[in-house]
Design a protein around this motif. Structure first.
Motif, PDB file in Angstrom:
ATOM      1  N   TYR A 162     -41.576  45.103 -82.650  1.00 17.24           N
ATOM      2  CA  TYR A 162     -42.726  45.524 -81.848  1.00 17.24           C
ATOM      3  C   TYR A 162     -43.981  45.494 -82.726  1.00 17.24           C
ATOM      4  O   TYR A 162     -44.134  46.313 -83.616  1.00 17.24           O
ATOM      5  CB  TYR A 162     -42.466  46.937 -81.320  1.00 17.24           C
ATOM      6  N   ALA A 163     -44.877  44.555 -82.473  1.00 22.14           N
ATOM      7  CA  ALA A 163     -46.106  44.413 -83.253  1.00 22.14           C
ATOM      8  C   ALA A 163     -47.217  45.265 -82.640  1.00 22.14           C
ATOM      9  O   ALA A 163     -47.583  45.071 -81.475  1.00 22.14           O
ATOM     10  CB  ALA A 163     -46.543  42.947 -83.303  1.00 22.14           C
ATOM     11  N   ILE A 164     -47.745  46.195 -83.432  1.00 19.99           N
ATOM     12  CA  ILE A 164     -48.810  47.064 -82.941  1.00 19.99           C
ATOM     13  C   ILE A 164     -49.921  47.153 -83.984  1.00 19.99           C
ATOM     14  O   ILE A 164     -49.737  46.806 -85.153  1.00 19.99           O
ATOM     15  CB  ILE A 164     -48.291  48.483 -82.602  1.00 19.99           C
ATOM     16  N   ASN A 165     -51.071  47.633 -83.541  1.00 20.89           N
ATOM     17  CA  ASN A 165     -52.200  47.858 -84.443  1.00 20.89           C
ATOM     18  C   ASN A 165     -52.895  49.128 -83.987  1.00 20.89           C
ATOM     19  O   ASN A 165     -53.845  49.098 -83.218  1.00 20.89           O
ATOM     20  CB  ASN A 165     -53.162  46.660 -84.405  1.00 20.89           C
ATOM     21  N   ARG A 218     -52.577  39.331 -87.065  1.00 20.47           N
ATOM     22  CA  ARG A 218     -52.256  39.752 -85.706  1.00 20.47           C
ATOM     23  C   ARG A 218     -50.745  39.788 -85.450  1.00 20.47           C
ATOM     24  O   ARG A 218     -49.962  39.976 -86.366  1.00 20.47           O
ATOM     25  CB  ARG A 218     -53.004  38.883 -84.694  1.00 20.47           C
ATOM     26  N   ASP A 219     -50.330  39.564 -84.179  1.00 26.94           N
ATOM     27  CA  ASP A 219     -48.930  39.809 -83.823  1.00 26.94           C
ATOM     28  C   ASP A 219     -47.948  38.872 -84.508  1.00 26.94           C
ATOM     29  O   ASP A 219     -46.868  39.303 -84.943  1.00 26.94           O
ATOM     30  CB  ASP A 219     -48.731  39.748 -82.307  1.00 26.94           C
ATOM     31  N   SER A 222     -47.196  39.921 -87.973  1.00 28.85           N
ATOM     32  CA  SER A 222     -46.364  41.134 -87.948  1.00 28.85           C
ATOM     33  C   SER A 222     -44.912  40.789 -87.641  1.00 28.85           C
ATOM     34  O   SER A 222     -43.986  41.281 -88.296  1.00 28.85           O
ATOM     35  CB  SER A 222     -46.903  42.111 -86.896  1.00 28.85           C
ATOM     36  N   TRP A 223     -44.692  39.949 -86.639  1.00 27.41           N
ATOM     37  CA  TRP A 223     -43.319  39.569 -86.289  1.00 27.41           C
ATOM     38  C   TRP A 223     -42.629  38.872 -87.451  1.00 27.41           C
ATOM     39  O   TRP A 223     -41.452  39.114 -87.721  1.00 27.41           O
ATOM     40  CB  TRP A 223     -43.332  38.660 -85.066  1.00 27.41           C
ATOM     41  N   ASN A 244     -45.583  42.782 -78.191  1.00 25.59           N
ATOM     42  CA  ASN A 244     -46.774  43.317 -78.853  1.00 25.59           C
ATOM     43  C   ASN A 244     -47.440  44.346 -77.954  1.00 25.59           C
ATOM     44  O   ASN A 244     -47.048  44.550 -76.797  1.00 25.59           O
ATOM     45  CB  ASN A 244     -47.747  42.198 -79.254  1.00 25.59           C
ATOM     46  N   ASP A 245     -48.467  45.006 -78.487  1.00 24.71           N
ATOM     47  CA  ASP A 245     -49.101  46.098 -77.744  1.00 24.71           C
ATOM     48  C   ASP A 245     -50.212  45.627 -76.811  1.00 24.71           C
ATOM     49  O   ASP A 245     -51.055  46.423 -76.396  1.00 24.71           O
ATOM     50  CB  ASP A 245     -49.630  47.168 -78.698  1.00 24.71           C
ATOM     51  N   SER A 246     -50.203  44.338 -76.455  1.00 24.09           N
ATOM     52  CA  SER A 246     -51.190  43.822 -75.504  1.00 24.09           C
ATOM     53  C   SER A 246     -50.766  44.044 -74.062  1.00 24.09           C
ATOM     54  O   SER A 246     -51.517  43.719 -73.143  1.00 24.09           O
ATOM     55  CB  SER A 246     -51.436  42.326 -75.738  1.00 24.09           C
ATOM     56  N   SER A 284     -46.556  37.471 -75.328  1.00 21.91           N
ATOM     57  CA  SER A 284     -46.643  38.933 -75.368  1.00 21.91           C
ATOM     58  C   SER A 284     -45.262  39.569 -75.313  1.00 21.91           C
ATOM     59  O   SER A 284     -45.037  40.639 -75.882  1.00 21.91           O
ATOM     60  CB  SER A 284     -47.511  39.448 -74.220  1.00 21.91           C
TER      61      SER A 284
END
Length: 463
Positions: A162-165, A218-219, A222-223, A244-246, A284
């Motif tokens: 889970y990619a978040i910022n 970005r995502d 992260s992944w 991701n958090d989109s 996403s």
């Protein structure tokens, strides 16, 4: 006076010469002029280690050259860089004007082992070079990680990256993770917000492992950090869910989409696809099976991804690049909500949608009724024209209501909710599209999101 000055400038311009503007995307682009030839048309040669392998006439229109006084201005060129340059790092490629002693500026190009390959050549990389690039990408990803906490159990065969910022946990991220845990996933949060470790105790309540990294890439960066860091465990799992958090959710049970994935018998699977630029799966939310993770296509992708940071480059090299490589490698692929099927369903329900939008039951949100009616009609006309003319649209925006109502899609794009870039008029009906037993949960998630995004210019009361 002006005419005399222009004549003098022309006498100062080089009689034969030119320059290379770029070596990019598999092509060399520039301009060249040969005053010995009729109309100054130069013959441009491509050489590999001194041997001519291709040639073109420099006749492309260049208004800047015309303005500068270079004959007719038709002196531009674009030549394809030979595949051998990319497949043999160190091989020198040169572009020159034939039979001329004047060299073009920036006329030589040598490809390095870690430089970015054109997409069409990626699957031609040798196994030896692929292994070298894989190690380079792994080291690059590892250098981005700043700290970690928690662990993934060895016996769990379902992993979610889970990619978040975000500094503090977002409510919808927490709810998504909690539901995924209930259906058996190990949650690995990869957070790019540098201050996020200050809230480690909060993140640990709804995830198995946290990886904190630099705010770069970005995502997809992260992944890949998560993948390389947990490579052995991921290679032994049943499948990996990438998210991701989109996307805000879950507005409906996530188990719905997992069931659809299992029925697909696919190794690369996504919720939606798109024809924007080139055909691809939207990233996403997507899943790779164990076979997909071990495929040469995935290895090619992670080995040649160069971790860009600009959004447009991440979309190009990440979202579009992953799809192109996986398709080219023959990985079994499918999508839950194909674009054509979505567009067809949207078209068939257009009348019902208009009736709902213009009904008295939502009169309270009509600021100016005539303007609102015009807005609805204009937007529907635009979408209909796009479908008829086969002009691609973003399905997660244009067909968001069809996804929720007809395909049990559990998310809504954050960008759509906050900024509404397509000016969609029916966001007000969001929760009403869901089954009654799921409306309370969706209302809670959207209310909480709105409360924490009060500065958003477009956030409507979807509940």
């Amino acid at each position: 006076m002006i005419k005399t000055l222009k004549q003098k400038i022309r006498t100062w311009l080089p009689r034969t010469g030119g320059a290379i503007d770029s070596w990019d995307g598999g092509h060399c682009r520039g301009w060249a002029i040969d005053s010995k030839k009729p109309n100054g048309i130069a013959r441009v040669e491509v050489l590999l280690d001194g041997n001519v392998v291709d040639a073109v006439n420099a006749t492309l229109s260049r208004p800047d050259l015309l303005q500068a006084g270079y004959k007719s201005g038709h002196h531009g060129f674009s030549v394809r860089i030979p595949d051998a340059v990319y497949l043999n790092p160190g091989l020198v490629c040169e572009v020159r004007v034939a039979n001329a002693e004047v060299s073009l500026k920036n006329s030589k190009f040598t490809f390095g082992k870690n430089d970015k390959l054109p997409p069409e050549l990626i699957n031609k990389i040798s196994d030896e070079e692929l292994d070298e690039r894989y190690l380079h990408s792994k080291l690059q990803a590892s250098s981005m990680i700043t700290s970690e906490a928690g662990t993934v159990r060895d016996d769990n065969k379902l992993i979610c990256l889970y990619a978040i910022n975000s500094e503090k946990p977002a409510f919808y991220v927490k709810k998504t993770c909690e539901e995924l845990i209930k259906i058996g996933y190990s949650i690995v949060l990869i957070n790019s917000m540098e201050s996020a470790p200050l809230h480690e105790s909060e993140y640990s309540q709804f995830s198995d492992m946290r990886i904190y990294k630099k705010d770069w890439g970005r995502d997809f960066a992260s992944w890949l950090c998560g993948y390389f860091h947990l490579e052995d465990k991921i290679n032994s799992c049943d499948h990996v869910l990438f998210i991701n958090d989109s996307v805000i959710g879950p507005l409906q049970p996530i188990q719905n989409i997992i069931d659809e994935y299992k029925k697909s018998n696919s190794d690369f699977w996504a919720l939606t696809d798109s024809y924007d630029q080139v055909y691809h799966y939207q990233s996403s939310v997507f899943i790779l099976s164990n076979t997909g993770i071990k495929s040469r296509g995935w290895k090619l992708f992670v080995s040649t991804y160069d971790f860009p940071n600009e959004k447009i480059a991440v979309i190009r090299d990440g979202e579009l690049g992953l799809s192109q490589i996986m398709f080219s490698d023959g990985v079994r692929s499918s999508v839950m909500c194909p674009y054509e099927k979505l567009a067809s369903t949207w078209w068939e329900t257009a009348c019902d949608r208009n009736a709902a939008l213009l009904s008295p039951s939502i009169a309270s949100i009509k600021t100016v009724e005539p303007e609102y009616i015009s807005w609805v009609q204009l937007w529907n006309d635009q979408v209909c024209k796009s479908i008829i003319n086969r002009q691609p649209r973003n399905p997660q925006h244009t067909f968001w209501d069809t996804l929720l109502r007809d395909y049990k899609y559990p998310f809504i794009k954050k960008e759509l909710y906050v900024f509404n870039p397509e000016n969609v008029p029916n966001l007000i009906l969001s929760v009403k599209l869901l089954p009654e037993d799921q409306r309370d949960n969706a209302t809670e998630i959207l209310k909480e999101f709105t409360k924490n995004n009060t500065g958003a210019p477009m956030a409507p009361p979807l509940y």
